[in-house]
Design an enzyme around this catalytic site. Structure first.
Site, short mmCIF file in Angstrom:
data_model
loop_
_atom_site.label_atom_id
_atom_site.label_comp_id
_atom_site.label_asym_id
_atom_site.label_seq_id
_atom_site.Cartn_x
_atom_site.Cartn_y
_atom_site.Cartn_z
N ILE A 9 48.03 40.57 40.24
CA ILE A 9 48.29 41.60 39.07
C ILE A 9 47.99 43.10 39.57
O ILE A 9 48.61 44.16 38.81
CB ILE A 9 47.02 41.25 38.02
CG1 ILE A 9 47.18 41.89 36.72
CG2 ILE A 9 45.60 41.56 38.64
CD1 ILE A 9 46.38 41.33 35.59
N GLY A 30 37.08 37.84 43.52
CA GLY A 30 38.39 37.36 42.93
C GLY A 30 38.99 38.46 42.34
O GLY A 30 39.41 39.46 43.21
N ASP A 32 38.64 40.60 40.16
CA ASP A 32 37.67 41.91 40.09
C ASP A 32 37.84 42.91 41.52
O ASP A 32 38.02 44.00 41.51
CB ASP A 32 36.38 41.55 39.78
CG ASP A 32 35.30 42.62 39.43
OD1 ASP A 32 35.81 43.73 39.03
OD2 ASP A 32 34.28 42.41 39.11
N SER A 121 38.19 33.96 33.32
CA SER A 121 37.11 33.03 33.45
C SER A 121 37.67 31.57 34.30
O SER A 121 36.76 30.81 34.13
CB SER A 121 36.75 32.72 32.04
OG SER A 121 35.60 33.48 31.43
N THR A 122 38.99 31.68 34.60
CA THR A 122 39.33 30.27 35.13
C THR A 122 39.23 30.41 36.58
O THR A 122 39.42 29.27 37.20
CB THR A 122 40.82 29.97 34.73
OG1 THR A 122 41.65 31.08 35.36
CG2 THR A 122 41.25 30.13 33.24
#
Ligand code: ADP
Length: 172
Positions: A9, A30, A32, A121-122
């Site tokens: 992303i 992750g 973030d 959240s995954t």
């Protein structure tokens, strides 16, 4: 319009990319971590400047905050905090839906044409991918149906299995 994209992303050039952050909002693992590494100091400084709503909480689960994109191609980062999966009976579905709604509402308020979402959240937070994908796509479709902004929503999946799940749901 909804598009699916398989990849990282941080490489997207949409007006905003969404970060699946934690409540403290000073970076993490992750997606973030990847977003903070690519955006640089401007993003971290803007996060630090956000007021704490309670000790160590700059953004409660389900809410979102508009931040600068720093060195990213995207001009803005919209940080949201997803629910931690606890089996599905602790309001996780509704909190996840609120994340998508909060981000899309911010994008609408700021008249952003395009926004990219990760699968909130995954990862570390453990939300099952198919259940999360149904919620994400339902909320995105509902927003696109009623609002002028954003006109393009890109769902960015980091592996092919997740991409396949989203594609299958979109094609139903
Ligand atoms: P959470 O704590 O909300 O679960 P994670 O970052 O652990 O956040 O995972 C959320 C999703 O983001 C997962 O599907 C993970 O595979 C994906 N992801 C991790 N890194 C990236 C990236 N660079 N670009 C897009 N998606 C990513």
């Amino acid at each position: 319009m909804i598009e699916l994209h398989l990849g990282d992303i941080t490489e997207l050039a949409t007006d905003a990319i969404v970060n699946a952050a934690n409540a403290r909002m000073l970076g993490g693992g992750g997606v973030d971590g990847a977003i903070h590494r690519a955006a640089g100091a401007a993003l971290l400084e803007a996060c630090r400047a956000l007021p704490e709503v309670e000790p160590n909480v700059r953004c409660p689960p389900g809410q979102a905050r508009l931040l600068p994109g720093g060195n990213l191609k995207a001009r803005h980062v919209i940080a949201t905090v997803g629910p931690v999966w606890k089996g599905g009976t602790c309001g996780e579905d509704e909190t996840l839906a609120q994340c998508y709604r909060s981000c899309l509402q911010l994008a609408e308020e700021h008249r952003l044409e395009s926004i990219a979402f990760p699968a909130i959240s995954t990862g570390a937070y453990g939300f099952p991918i198919e259940r999360a994908a149904r919620i994400a796509l339902r909320e995105i479709r509902a927003h696109l149906h009623k609002a002028d902004f954003p006109s393009l929503v890109v769902c960015v999946l980091f592996n092919k299995a997740d991409h396949d799940v989203y594609r299958a749901i979109l094609e139903e």
